[in-house]
Design a protein around this motif. Sequence first.
Motif, PDB file in Angstrom:
ATOM      1  N   LYS A  49       0.795  -1.170   0.162  1.00  0.00           N
ATOM      2  CA  LYS A  49       0.059  -0.016  -0.131  1.00  0.00           C
ATOM      3  C   LYS A  49       0.672   1.189   0.142  1.00  0.00           C
ATOM      4  O   LYS A  49       0.171   2.490  -0.500  1.00  0.00           O
ATOM      5  CB  LYS A  49      -1.015   0.219   1.217  1.00  0.00           C
ATOM      6  N   ASP A  50       2.054   1.156   0.345  1.00  0.00           N
ATOM      7  CA  ASP A  50       2.888   2.435   0.473  1.00  0.00           C
ATOM      8  C   ASP A  50       4.293   2.230  -0.230  1.00  0.00           C
ATOM      9  O   ASP A  50       5.084   2.791  -0.085  1.00  0.00           O
ATOM     10  CB  ASP A  50       3.509   2.562   2.273  1.00  0.00           C
ATOM     11  N   HIS A  51       4.145   1.351  -1.217  1.00  0.00           N
ATOM     12  CA  HIS A  51       5.340   0.905  -2.083  1.00  0.00           C
ATOM     13  C   HIS A  51       5.144   1.168  -3.607  1.00  0.00           C
ATOM     14  O   HIS A  51       6.174   0.907  -4.561  1.00  0.00           O
ATOM     15  CB  HIS A  51       5.751  -0.340  -1.642  1.00  0.00           C
ATOM     16  N   GLY A  52       3.840   1.259  -3.962  1.00  0.00           N
ATOM     17  CA  GLY A  52       3.632   1.496  -5.331  1.00  0.00           C
ATOM     18  C   GLY A  52       3.699   0.138  -6.215  1.00  0.00           C
ATOM     19  O   GLY A  52       3.708  -1.034  -5.636  1.00  0.00           O
ATOM     20  N   GLN A  53       3.559   0.381  -7.535  1.00  0.00           N
ATOM     21  CA  GLN A  53       3.353  -0.736  -8.487  1.00  0.00           C
ATOM     22  C   GLN A  53       4.548  -1.529  -8.429  1.00  0.00           C
ATOM     23  O   GLN A  53       4.417  -2.745  -8.732  1.00  0.00           O
ATOM     24  CB  GLN A  53       3.138  -0.068  -9.935  1.00  0.00           C
ATOM     25  N   GLU A  54       5.521  -0.873  -8.340  1.00  0.00           N
ATOM     26  CA  GLU A  54       7.069  -2.045  -8.366  1.00  0.00           C
ATOM     27  C   GLU A  54       6.736  -2.940  -7.287  1.00  0.00           C
ATOM     28  O   GLU A  54       7.401  -3.916  -7.571  1.00  0.00           O
ATOM     29  CB  GLU A  54       8.122  -0.952  -8.299  1.00  0.00           C
ATOM     30  N   CYS A  55       6.443  -2.633  -6.136  1.00  0.00           N
ATOM     31  CA  CYS A  55       6.375  -3.453  -5.165  1.00  0.00           C
ATOM     32  C   CYS A  55       5.360  -4.964  -5.599  1.00  0.00           C
ATOM     33  O   CYS A  55       5.727  -6.143  -5.319  1.00  0.00           O
ATOM     34  CB  CYS A  55       5.698  -3.208  -3.807  1.00  0.00           C
ATOM     35  N   ARG A  56       4.310  -4.613  -6.321  1.00  0.00           N
ATOM     36  CA  ARG A  56       3.226  -5.616  -6.689  1.00  0.00           C
ATOM     37  C   ARG A  56       4.162  -6.421  -7.812  1.00  0.00           C
ATOM     38  O   ARG A  56       3.881  -7.689  -7.771  1.00  0.00           O
ATOM     39  CB  ARG A  56       2.320  -4.987  -7.494  1.00  0.00           C
ATOM     40  N   LYS A  57       4.868  -6.027  -8.547  1.00  0.00           N
ATOM     41  CA  LYS A  57       5.854  -6.631  -9.535  1.00  0.00           C
ATOM     42  C   LYS A  57       6.765  -7.582  -8.999  1.00  0.00           C
ATOM     43  O   LYS A  57       7.106  -8.759  -9.503  1.00  0.00           O
ATOM     44  CB  LYS A  57       6.383  -5.800 -10.524  1.00  0.00           C
ATOM     45  N   LEU A  58       7.321  -7.030  -7.733  1.00  0.00           N
ATOM     46  CA  LEU A  58       8.370  -7.970  -7.066  1.00  0.00           C
ATOM     47  C   LEU A  58       7.436  -9.064  -6.171  1.00  0.00           C
ATOM     48  O   LEU A  58       8.072 -10.176  -6.028  1.00  0.00           O
ATOM     49  CB  LEU A  58       8.989  -7.041  -5.836  1.00  0.00           C
ATOM     50  N   MET A  59       6.282  -8.758  -5.882  1.00  0.00           N
ATOM     51  CA  MET A  59       5.449  -9.883  -4.951  1.00  0.00           C
ATOM     52  C   MET A  59       5.408 -11.042  -5.852  1.00  0.00           C
ATOM     53  O   MET A  59       5.490 -12.402  -5.218  1.00  0.00           O
ATOM     54  CB  MET A  59       4.056  -9.354  -4.477  1.00  0.00           C
ATOM     55  N   VAL A  60       4.860 -11.010  -7.099  1.00  0.00           N
ATOM     56  CA  VAL A  60       4.981 -12.215  -7.771  1.00  0.00           C
ATOM     57  C   VAL A  60       5.768 -12.764  -8.148  1.00  0.00           C
ATOM     58  O   VAL A  60       6.131 -13.964  -8.590  1.00  0.00           O
ATOM     59  CB  VAL A  60       4.176 -11.882  -9.390  1.00  0.00           C
ATOM     60  N   LYS A  61       7.157 -12.301  -8.172  1.00  0.00           N
ATOM     61  CA  LYS A  61       8.477 -13.048  -8.059  1.00  0.00           C
ATOM     62  C   LYS A  61       8.889 -13.706  -6.913  1.00  0.00           C
ATOM     63  O   LYS A  61      10.025 -14.337  -7.173  1.00  0.00           O
ATOM     64  CB  LYS A  61       9.505 -12.073  -8.629  1.00  0.00           C
ATOM     65  N   ILE A  62       8.491 -13.341  -5.841  1.00  0.00           N
ATOM     66  CA  ILE A  62       8.953 -13.889  -4.568  1.00  0.00           C
ATOM     67  C   ILE A  62       8.857 -15.403  -4.438  1.00  0.00           C
ATOM     68  O   ILE A  62      10.069 -16.165  -4.013  1.00  0.00           O
ATOM     69  CB  ILE A  62       7.946 -13.427  -3.507  1.00  0.00           C
ATOM     70  N   PRO A  63       8.038 -16.318  -5.129  1.00  0.00           N
ATOM     71  CA  PRO A  63       8.150 -17.765  -4.937  1.00  0.00           C
ATOM     72  C   PRO A  63       9.430 -18.110  -5.504  1.00  0.00           C
ATOM     73  O   PRO A  63       9.778 -19.242  -5.506  1.00  0.00           O
ATOM     74  CB  PRO A  63       6.801 -18.101  -5.736  1.00  0.00           C
ATOM     75  N   CYS A  64       9.870 -17.396  -6.674  1.00  0.00           N
ATOM     76  CA  CYS A  64      11.065 -17.797  -7.365  1.00  0.00           C
ATOM     77  C   CYS A  64      12.491 -17.360  -6.831  1.00  0.00           C
ATOM     78  O   CYS A  64      13.732 -17.738  -7.204  1.00  0.00           O
ATOM     79  CB  CYS A  64      11.032 -17.356  -8.740  1.00  0.00           C
ATOM     80  N   ASN A  65      12.272 -16.364  -5.980  1.00  0.00           N
ATOM     81  CA  ASN A  65      13.524 -15.719  -5.389  1.00  0.00           C
ATOM     82  C   ASN A  65      13.045 -15.206  -4.124  1.00  0.00           C
ATOM     83  O   ASN A  65      12.441 -14.049  -3.931  1.00  0.00           O
ATOM     84  CB  ASN A  65      14.119 -14.438  -6.265  1.00  0.00           C
ATOM     85  N   GLU A  66      13.327 -15.925  -2.874  1.00  0.00           N
ATOM     86  CA  GLU A  66      12.780 -15.495  -1.526  1.00  0.00           C
ATOM     87  C   GLU A  66      13.336 -14.185  -1.183  1.00  0.00           C
ATOM     88  O   GLU A  66      12.947 -13.429  -0.143  1.00  0.00           O
ATOM     89  CB  GLU A  66      13.032 -16.721  -0.559  1.00  0.00           C
ATOM     90  N   LYS A  67      14.690 -14.097  -1.665  1.00  0.00           N
ATOM     91  CA  LYS A  67      15.556 -12.707  -1.045  1.00  0.00           C
ATOM     92  C   LYS A  67      14.493 -11.339  -1.549  1.00  0.00           C
ATOM     93  O   LYS A  67      14.767 -10.342  -0.801  1.00  0.00           O
ATOM     94  CB  LYS A  67      16.570 -12.845  -1.780  1.00  0.00           C
ATOM     95  N   LEU A  68      13.740 -11.503  -2.517  1.00  0.00           N
ATOM     96  CA  LEU A  68      12.844 -10.399  -2.670  1.00  0.00           C
ATOM     97  C   LEU A  68      12.247  -9.828  -1.700  1.00  0.00           C
ATOM     98  O   LEU A  68      11.515  -8.739  -1.773  1.00  0.00           O
ATOM     99  CB  LEU A  68      12.112 -10.687  -4.060  1.00  0.00           C
ATOM    100  N   TRP A  69      11.769 -10.600  -0.713  1.00  0.00           N
ATOM    101  CA  TRP A  69      10.765 -10.498   0.243  1.00  0.00           C
ATOM    102  C   TRP A  69      11.221  -9.127   0.792  1.00  0.00           C
ATOM    103  O   TRP A  69      10.574  -8.320   1.473  1.00  0.00           O
ATOM    104  CB  TRP A  69      10.646 -11.561   1.427  1.00  0.00           C
ATOM    105  N   LYS A  70      12.604  -9.176   1.153  1.00  0.00           N
ATOM    106  CA  LYS A  70      13.171  -7.922   1.908  1.00  0.00           C
ATOM    107  C   LYS A  70      12.893  -6.652   1.265  1.00  0.00           C
ATOM    108  O   LYS A  70      13.038  -5.509   1.808  1.00  0.00           O
ATOM    109  CB  LYS A  70      14.551  -8.361   1.832  1.00  0.00           C
ATOM    110  N   ASN A  71      12.766  -6.816   0.095  1.00  0.00           N
ATOM    111  CA  ASN A  71      12.493  -5.300  -0.863  1.00  0.00           C
ATOM    112  C   ASN A  71      11.008  -4.935  -0.828  1.00  0.00           C
ATOM    113  O   ASN A  71      10.525  -4.006  -0.989  1.00  0.00           O
ATOM    114  CB  ASN A  71      12.849  -5.609  -2.057  1.00  0.00           C
ATOM    115  N   VAL A  72      10.137  -5.895  -0.215  1.00  0.00           N
ATOM    116  CA  VAL A  72       8.608  -5.696  -0.213  1.00  0.00           C
ATOM    117  C   VAL A  72       8.336  -5.459   1.274  1.00  0.00           C
ATOM    118  O   VAL A  72       7.486  -4.261   1.569  1.00  0.00           O
ATOM    119  CB  VAL A  72       7.841  -7.084  -0.607  1.00  0.00           C
ATOM    120  N   SER A  73       8.771  -6.107   2.387  1.00  0.00           N
ATOM    121  CA  SER A  73       8.296  -5.833   3.590  1.00  0.00           C
ATOM    122  C   SER A  73       9.340  -6.547   4.769  1.00  0.00           C
ATOM    123  O   SER A  73       9.776  -7.751   4.466  1.00  0.00           O
ATOM    124  CB  SER A  73       6.827  -6.350   4.122  1.00  0.00           C
TER     125      SER A  73
END
Length: 316
Positions: A143-167
């Motif tokens: 909600k406070d991270h914009g559209q780029e966060c949504r794009k990162l969310m769908v990539k999390i199952p393939c790269n768990e490290k991306l979670w740190k960039n989301v929350s």
Amino acid sequence: MDKLRGVLDFCIRHQTFLGYSIVSLITAASEHIFSSVVFKCPCSSENMLYGSIFLSVPALILFLLGYMVNARTWRLLTNSCPPEKCCSSSSWETCFHYCCVLVPVTARALVAPLTWIAVALLGASFYECAASGNSLIQNYFCKDHGQECRKLMVKIPCNEKLWKNVSTDFFSLQAQSQLIGWFLIASIVTVALISTCVSHCRSPVSYLQLKFWKIYLKEEQELFEIKAKEHAARLAERNTKSFFEAVDPAPFQTPSNEDWRKISFLYSFNSEEQYYSMIHKFVNTNRGNSNRFREGAQNPPVLGFVDEASASESGF
């Protein structure tokens, strides 16, 4: 030899528990194979659909199979809706009674699908894939991270490290899945324990009589199988002999359709005149012609083993 006999006796005494355990183990092994070999999260906008299908569809299939392999299902349905009874006034009452009987059948059919869901949640692969593509979860975390966060969310199952960039303030999707899984397991065990205690508390017979009852049913069904095979063999021999030798068949006594129907009724317990099976009740009520034959209370859940034992031994 004594040890082998002891193992067999143990298996017979605890066959229900062992059966559920084997089903659960097979289901858990199947889920592990699916999640590690078959499942590949697309890490795209299709995450929600893909993950949800792997989590729910196998569970639904296992649930339906649970109904199919339960002996009491076919005991209940066979000859329950013949054409001449479809429009009878008592059909709705019969349907209501069948729904009550199907409650414990449904509970048993839920063992495998709930095992699948619980193990899948502990493994987290299916939930992580589905949740990462869910719009509500994306709105909650981004909600406070914009559209780029949504794009990162769908990539999390393939790269768990991306979670740190989301929350960094909330549990990861994998941790959420495991927490839900343990809560589901605890809920299942609690409900199973409570329902078992209630059914035994409401048992119309004592513990030792219930144990004797199960022994009697086992012996009766073994003898029924033997006698049925002998009777069928004699009838087949008589008919084939008459066919090949072109002679009139000798008189042969066999149970009538009505007799078969009567012993196939769902078991109904009567505390005043207790019978241990429908065959027992049939032979002690003038071959089912007495008014006492149809008397009895609604079958308590704890006595469901009467119908199940009879049907399972018959191969249904």
